[in-house]
Design a protein around this motif. Sequence first.
Motif, PDB file in Angstrom:
ATOM      1  N   ASP A  22       0.861  -1.189   0.000  1.00  0.00           N
ATOM      2  CA  ASP A  22       0.000   0.000   0.000  1.00  0.00           C
ATOM      3  C   ASP A  22       0.897   1.240   0.000  1.00  0.00           C
ATOM      4  O   ASP A  22       1.159   1.847   1.036  1.00  0.00           O
ATOM      5  N   TYR A  23       1.362   1.616  -1.176  1.00  0.00           N
ATOM      6  CA  TYR A  23       2.273   2.751  -1.305  1.00  0.00           C
ATOM      7  C   TYR A  23       1.660   4.059  -0.799  1.00  0.00           C
ATOM      8  O   TYR A  23       2.351   4.836  -0.138  1.00  0.00           O
ATOM      9  N   PRO A  24       0.373   4.338  -1.088  1.00  0.00           N
ATOM     10  CA  PRO A  24      -0.216   5.580  -0.569  1.00  0.00           C
ATOM     11  C   PRO A  24      -0.202   5.649   0.957  1.00  0.00           C
ATOM     12  O   PRO A  24       0.091   6.693   1.538  1.00  0.00           O
ATOM     13  N   ALA A  25      -0.517   4.548   1.634  1.00  0.00           N
ATOM     14  CA  ALA A  25      -0.504   4.553   3.106  1.00  0.00           C
ATOM     15  C   ALA A  25       0.919   4.741   3.625  1.00  0.00           C
ATOM     16  O   ALA A  25       1.146   5.494   4.578  1.00  0.00           O
ATOM     17  N   LEU A  26       1.870   4.067   3.003  1.00  0.00           N
ATOM     18  CA  LEU A  26       3.264   4.208   3.445  1.00  0.00           C
ATOM     19  C   LEU A  26       3.773   5.630   3.227  1.00  0.00           C
ATOM     20  O   LEU A  26       4.575   6.130   4.016  1.00  0.00           O
ATOM     21  N   SER A  27       3.293   6.294   2.165  1.00  0.00           N
ATOM     22  CA  SER A  27       3.751   7.665   1.883  1.00  0.00           C
ATOM     23  C   SER A  27       3.278   8.658   2.939  1.00  0.00           C
ATOM     24  O   SER A  27       3.826   9.750   3.050  1.00  0.00           O
ATOM     25  N   LYS A  28       2.278   8.263   3.717  1.00  0.00           N
ATOM     26  CA  LYS A  28       1.763   9.141   4.776  1.00  0.00           C
ATOM     27  C   LYS A  28       2.508   8.936   6.099  1.00  0.00           C
ATOM     28  O   LYS A  28       2.145   9.530   7.105  1.00  0.00           O
ATOM     29  N   THR A  29       3.512   8.081   6.075  1.00  0.00           N
ATOM     30  CA  THR A  29       4.310   7.836   7.281  1.00  0.00           C
ATOM     31  C   THR A  29       5.727   8.326   7.031  1.00  0.00           C
ATOM     32  O   THR A  29       6.079   8.718   5.921  1.00  0.00           O
ATOM     33  N   GLN A  46      -7.184   2.726   8.936  1.00  0.00           N
ATOM     34  CA  GLN A  46      -6.822   2.512   7.533  1.00  0.00           C
ATOM     35  C   GLN A  46      -7.931   1.744   6.819  1.00  0.00           C
ATOM     36  O   GLN A  46      -8.444   0.750   7.323  1.00  0.00           O
ATOM     37  N   HIS A  47      -8.296   2.225   5.650  1.00  0.00           N
ATOM     38  CA  HIS A  47      -9.310   1.547   4.845  1.00  0.00           C
ATOM     39  C   HIS A  47      -8.668   0.367   4.137  1.00  0.00           C
ATOM     40  O   HIS A  47      -7.463   0.351   3.895  1.00  0.00           O
ATOM     41  N   ALA A  48      -9.474  -0.608   3.794  1.00  0.00           N
ATOM     42  CA  ALA A  48      -8.972  -1.778   3.082  1.00  0.00           C
ATOM     43  C   ALA A  48      -8.310  -1.331   1.778  1.00  0.00           C
ATOM     44  O   ALA A  48      -8.849  -0.502   1.047  1.00  0.00           O
ATOM     45  N   TYR A  49      -7.158  -1.887   1.511  1.00  0.00           N
ATOM     46  CA  TYR A  49      -6.405  -1.545   0.305  1.00  0.00           C
ATOM     47  C   TYR A  49      -6.683  -2.610  -0.755  1.00  0.00           C
ATOM     48  O   TYR A  49      -6.467  -3.806  -0.521  1.00  0.00           O
ATOM     49  N   VAL A  50      -7.168  -2.178  -1.896  1.00  0.00           N
ATOM     50  CA  VAL A  50      -7.538  -3.099  -2.969  1.00  0.00           C
ATOM     51  C   VAL A  50      -6.346  -3.953  -3.391  1.00  0.00           C
ATOM     52  O   VAL A  50      -6.490  -5.142  -3.662  1.00  0.00           O
ATOM     53  N   GLY A  51      -5.168  -3.367  -3.412  1.00  0.00           N
ATOM     54  CA  GLY A  51      -3.977  -4.095  -3.824  1.00  0.00           C
ATOM     55  C   GLY A  51      -3.640  -5.272  -2.931  1.00  0.00           C
ATOM     56  O   GLY A  51      -2.931  -6.189  -3.348  1.00  0.00           O
ATOM     57  N   SER A  52      -4.162  -5.268  -1.700  1.00  0.00           N
ATOM     58  CA  SER A  52      -3.905  -6.384  -0.795  1.00  0.00           C
ATOM     59  C   SER A  52      -4.418  -7.703  -1.363  1.00  0.00           C
ATOM     60  O   SER A  52      -3.957  -8.771  -0.973  1.00  0.00           O
ATOM     61  N   GLY A  53      -5.357  -7.605  -2.283  1.00  0.00           N
ATOM     62  CA  GLY A  53      -5.853  -8.809  -2.948  1.00  0.00           C
ATOM     63  C   GLY A  53      -4.764  -9.535  -3.717  1.00  0.00           C
ATOM     64  O   GLY A  53      -4.887 -10.729  -4.000  1.00  0.00           O
ATOM     65  N   ALA A  54      -3.682  -8.837  -4.049  1.00  0.00           N
ATOM     66  CA  ALA A  54      -2.574  -9.480  -4.759  1.00  0.00           C
ATOM     67  C   ALA A  54      -1.913 -10.552  -3.901  1.00  0.00           C
ATOM     68  O   ALA A  54      -1.381 -11.529  -4.425  1.00  0.00           O
ATOM     69  N   ALA A  55      -1.970 -10.393  -2.580  1.00  0.00           N
ATOM     70  CA  ALA A  55      -1.426 -11.425  -1.687  1.00  0.00           C
ATOM     71  C   ALA A  55      -2.242 -12.709  -1.839  1.00  0.00           C
ATOM     72  O   ALA A  55      -1.678 -13.814  -1.905  1.00  0.00           O
ATOM     73  N   ILE A  56      -3.554 -12.571  -1.918  1.00  0.00           N
ATOM     74  CA  ILE A  56      -4.420 -13.728  -2.138  1.00  0.00           C
ATOM     75  C   ILE A  56      -4.180 -14.295  -3.530  1.00  0.00           C
ATOM     76  O   ILE A  56      -4.135 -15.514  -3.723  1.00  0.00           O
ATOM     77  N   ILE A 101       1.022  -6.152   5.847  1.00  0.00           N
ATOM     78  CA  ILE A 101       0.886  -5.167   6.932  1.00  0.00           C
ATOM     79  C   ILE A 101       0.714  -3.760   6.365  1.00  0.00           C
ATOM     80  O   ILE A 101      -0.058  -2.961   6.898  1.00  0.00           O
ATOM     81  N   SER A 102       1.397  -3.466   5.250  1.00  0.00           N
ATOM     82  CA  SER A 102       1.265  -2.126   4.673  1.00  0.00           C
ATOM     83  C   SER A 102      -0.164  -1.848   4.235  1.00  0.00           C
ATOM     84  O   SER A 102      -0.605  -0.702   4.232  1.00  0.00           O
ATOM     85  N   GLY A 103      -0.898  -2.879   3.876  1.00  0.00           N
ATOM     86  CA  GLY A 103      -2.274  -2.701   3.426  1.00  0.00           C
ATOM     87  C   GLY A 103      -3.304  -2.818   4.523  1.00  0.00           C
ATOM     88  O   GLY A 103      -4.494  -2.616   4.284  1.00  0.00           O
ATOM     89  N   THR A 104      -2.859  -3.141   5.744  1.00  0.00           N
ATOM     90  CA  THR A 104      -3.840  -3.348   6.815  1.00  0.00           C
ATOM     91  C   THR A 104      -3.509  -2.635   8.113  1.00  0.00           C
ATOM     92  O   THR A 104      -4.420  -2.328   8.877  1.00  0.00           O
TER      93      THR A 104
END
Length: 192
Positions: A37-44, A157-167, A148-151
């Motif tokens: 989740d690059y957008p969430a990480l960019s806010k840290t 934090q809202h669910a990150y659509v990209g986290s589906g790539a892990a599945i 973890i970056s997506g959750t």
Amino acid sequence: MAWLGWRRPVLHDAHPTQRWVWAVPAIFLVCIALAIDYPALSKTSVSYVLALLVATQIVGWGEEGMFRGIGVVTLRDHQLSEGKVALWSSVVFGAVHISNALTGNLSQALPQAIVVSFAGYFFYLIRRVSRGNVLNSVIHGLFDFSVISGTGVLANQHAYVGSGAAILAYLVVGILLIVRRHHIEPASVRRA
């Protein structure tokens, strides 16, 4: 590498696979890149991202050292076939994660243990194809980092659509392994 002594088989795997098995780490790396989740990480802060990266690498290296390093070597020392080594090292890996039920949520711990068992098999194959315990350790840490970056990076934090790539990694690798399951061992081992 004689100086490694008993640690050599923990770090180096002398049980090769066919070359197509390199698809497993490749699929995981692509899905990791998509799941972060690059957008969430960019806010840290950069230090937060680095701390998260280091922490997930410590977990990856520790768990892989224990289950795909010491565990695999111990099972092989007990003369188990490679199929049983893969199965039992993965089942034990999943079973250990049932301890997450101690947080009070057994309904999440049991499915997690099952999913983690599959991951254990995938990491086992990465260990074998890379002929050591380094690539699977790094990928394990990066996979945890991406999840973890997506959750868990930001409060609320809202669910990150990209986290589906892990599945997606599990599904694609699972389908590939079902199709190619009889072609993992080198031809010389299959004939023996």
